[in-house]
Design a protein around this motif. Structure first.
Motif, short mmCIF file in Angstrom:
data_model
loop_
_atom_site.label_atom_id
_atom_site.label_comp_id
_atom_site.label_asym_id
_atom_site.label_seq_id
_atom_site.Cartn_x
_atom_site.Cartn_y
_atom_site.Cartn_z
N UNK A 149 0.70 -1.51 -0.30
CA UNK A 149 -0.18 0.39 -0.04
C UNK A 149 0.97 1.57 0.15
N UNK A 150 1.90 1.25 0.68
CA UNK A 150 2.48 2.42 0.63
C UNK A 150 4.15 2.21 0.85
N UNK A 151 4.40 1.62 -0.62
CA UNK A 151 5.79 1.53 -0.82
C UNK A 151 7.03 1.65 -1.21
N UNK A 152 7.17 3.40 -0.59
CA UNK A 152 8.19 4.10 -0.57
C UNK A 152 8.59 4.68 0.86
N UNK A 153 8.06 3.49 2.22
CA UNK A 153 7.85 3.75 3.53
C UNK A 153 9.43 3.16 3.49
N UNK A 154 10.42 4.26 3.97
CA UNK A 154 11.51 3.37 4.50
C UNK A 154 11.32 2.74 5.58
N UNK A 155 11.14 3.13 6.58
CA UNK A 155 10.72 2.52 8.08
C UNK A 155 9.93 1.60 8.04
N UNK A 156 9.06 1.38 7.03
CA UNK A 156 8.29 -0.11 7.32
C UNK A 156 9.04 -1.04 6.28
N UNK A 157 9.81 -0.37 5.79
CA UNK A 157 10.27 -1.74 5.13
C UNK A 157 11.60 -2.24 5.73
N UNK A 158 12.20 -1.26 6.89
CA UNK A 158 12.32 -1.54 7.58
C UNK A 158 12.26 -2.88 9.22
N UNK A 159 11.31 -2.12 9.05
CA UNK A 159 10.73 -2.69 10.15
C UNK A 159 10.30 -4.31 9.57
#
Length: 95
Positions: free
Chosen positions: A57-67
């Motif tokens: 849904x939010x492909x550019x969220x770096x913090x979520x990718x890190x999580x």
């Protein structure tokens, strides 16, 4: 195409976690190492799947990718630790 593969694999993981939870509740003794491992995996797998779907849904969220990456790494560490604790690294619960 990649999104479809992610959805399919994620739902397979959720279904497997539900089966694992049911099997743990139904057949594993209360005082074994598996009685700790199985319910934990049944709860953690859907959480990782949910976080991965948020990345769609939010492909550019770096913090979520890190999580998501840290969650997967932590899960790998838990599986490794469980395998070491029972002395069977090739056990299906570990793999």
């Amino acid at each position: 195409m990649l999104h479809s593969i992610i959805w399919i694999l994620s739902w397979l993981l959720v279904i497997g976690a539900m089966q694992q939870g049911y099997g743990a509740w139904r057949w594993i003794g209360r005082k074994s190492a598996e009685s700790v491992w199985s319910p934990g995996s049944s709860l953690a797998a859907p959480q990782i799947v949910f976080a991965r779907h948020l990345m769609l849904v939010w492909p550019g969220d770096g913090r979520l990718a890190l999580l998501v990456c840290l969650s997967a790494a932590a899960w790998t560490g838990v599986a490794y630790g469980f395998g070491r604790s029972i002395g069977k690294m090739a056990d299906p619960h570990v793999i």
